[in-house]
Design a protein around this motif. Structure first.
Motif, mmCIF file in Angstrom:
data_model
loop_
_atom_site.group_PDB
_atom_site.id
_atom_site.type_symbol
_atom_site.label_atom_id
_atom_site.label_comp_id
_atom_site.label_asym_id
_atom_site.label_seq_id
_atom_site.Cartn_x
_atom_site.Cartn_y
_atom_site.Cartn_z
ATOM 1 N N HIS A 73 0.858 -1.192 0.000
ATOM 2 C CA HIS A 73 0.000 0.000 0.000
ATOM 3 C C HIS A 73 0.885 1.230 0.000
ATOM 4 C CE1 HIS A 73 -3.124 2.837 0.489
ATOM 5 N NE2 HIS A 73 -4.060 1.926 0.678
ATOM 6 N N HIS A 112 -4.060 5.971 -3.319
ATOM 7 C CA HIS A 112 -5.262 6.810 -3.357
ATOM 8 C C HIS A 112 -4.974 7.990 -4.287
ATOM 9 C CE1 HIS A 112 -6.029 5.411 1.085
ATOM 10 N NE2 HIS A 112 -6.014 4.430 0.222
ATOM 11 N N GLU A 152 -7.054 2.966 -6.303
ATOM 12 C CA GLU A 152 -8.095 2.340 -5.466
ATOM 13 C C GLU A 152 -9.409 3.110 -5.560
ATOM 14 O OE1 GLU A 152 -6.606 1.826 -1.483
ATOM 15 O OE2 GLU A 152 -8.600 1.797 -0.617
ATOM 16 N N HIS A 221 -9.888 -4.809 -1.513
ATOM 17 C CA HIS A 221 -9.891 -4.561 -0.069
ATOM 18 C C HIS A 221 -11.311 -4.833 0.420
ATOM 19 C CE1 HIS A 221 -6.379 -1.440 -0.278
ATOM 20 N NE2 HIS A 221 -5.969 -2.677 -0.424
ATOM 21 N N GLU A 266 -9.187 -5.141 5.630
ATOM 22 C CA GLU A 266 -8.860 -3.859 6.270
ATOM 23 C C GLU A 266 -9.713 -3.677 7.519
ATOM 24 O OE1 GLU A 266 -8.997 -0.679 3.355
ATOM 25 O OE2 GLU A 266 -6.859 -0.997 3.035
HETATM 26 ZN ZN LIG Z 1 -6.203 2.328 0.588
#
Ligand SMILES: [Zn+2]
Length: 288
Positions: A73, A112, A152, A221, A266
């Motif tokens: 990530h 992101h 994402e 996720h 997550e």
């Molecule tokens: Zn993320």
């Protein structure tokens, strides 16, 4: 491409930290729990990798030895909707994450894209797309060949990262793979996943736009999520029945479409809920 559905945590599980496990021990500990994926968190990184190459390589080696699929990530300090300087710094940060991902043989760098802020959605999308094209070129020059870049789906309407935008990036640039954060889609659209059919629609949308291979090999996720009018608020555990989305519905779609996604938990209790999701999917397969 993952060889089967795989499950693992976003970051080192709390119980591993309690036992003071080294990073290189994480793949073995995950295997002992019956998990087979791990998303390394490089979320505070700047323009240079904040880990030694040898440590990244060791993690990669241990992951391979224990059959654990690695992803990374990327930095939260990335915003491709900002001014020129911000975009330039964001490019460096994403490249630094991709560099370490290549060291550890991770399949994808998740990131992101940013907040629209004052920009129109179309302009923000175009700016981000241009930056991504340049990043992919820079990665080629640097010899980063095995890592995909993974924008994402984001959980707030103020963020660049609707499903349409994420698929749009993937249509335009090779080496870009969508990261489907189901909780974010749920929160962004104020609880869109109510039935199995709601999950179907997303899977079909990805397949129609990116093809069967792309949808089969989704990087995902998953967690339960609380949201307000402004989108995502906080994550919840699988036990909390008041919150969605329901993983059992996604499991039905995974079986029906013969998908083999990598699913990163997550949830606040990372690995514990990854195990629960794995078991739900296995049960769904047995019911065939
Ligand atoms: Zn993320």
């Amino acid at each position: 491409m993952a060889d089967r559905s795989r499950f693992g945590p976003a970051g080192v599980p709390p119980s591993f930290r309690v036992m003071k496990a080294a990073l290189a021990d994480v793949p073995r500990l995950l295997r002992e729990e019956g998990l087979d994926a791990f998303e390394y968190q490089a979320v505070r990184w700047g323009a240079k990798p904040q880990m030694k190459k040898e440590d990244a390589e060791k993690l990669g080696f241990k992951a391979k030895e224990n059959d654990v699929w690695l992803s990374l990530h990327g930095s939260y300090f990335i915003n491709f909707c900002g001014g020129k300087d911000v975009i330039e710094a964001s490019k460096q940060r994403l490249i630094s994450c991709a560099t370490a991902a290549e060291w550890m043989n991770a399949s994808i760098v998740v990131f992101h894209p940013g907040f629209y802020c004052k920009k129109q959605q179309r302009e923000a999308f175009t700016n981000c797309l241009e930056a991504l094209k340049e990043i992919v070129e820079a990665m080629k020059t640097l010899g980063i060949k095995n890592v995909k870049i993974g924008p994402e789906t984001m959980g707030k309407p103020s963020q660049l990262g609707s499903l349409d935008e994420i698929l749009g990036f993937c249509e335009e640039v090779e080496q870009i793979q969508p990261v489907i954060d189901w909780a974010h889609l749920h929160a962004r659209d104020k609880g869109r996943f109510k039935t199995v059919d709601d999950f179907h629609k997303v899977v079909e949308d990805i397949e129609n736009r990116l093809g069967t291979e792309a949808v089969k090999n989704m990087h995902c996720h998953f967690t339960k999520v609380e949201f307000t009018d402004k989108g995502e608020k906080c994550h919840h555990t699988m036990e909390e029945v008041d919150y969605g989305p329901d993983f059992a519905m996604l499991a039905k779609v995974i079986v029906e479409f013969k998908l083999k996604p990598v699913i990163i938990s997550e949830s606040p209790i990372l690995d514990v809920d990854a195990i629960k999701m794995r078991d739900i999917l296995h049960k769904e397969f047995k019911m065939l």
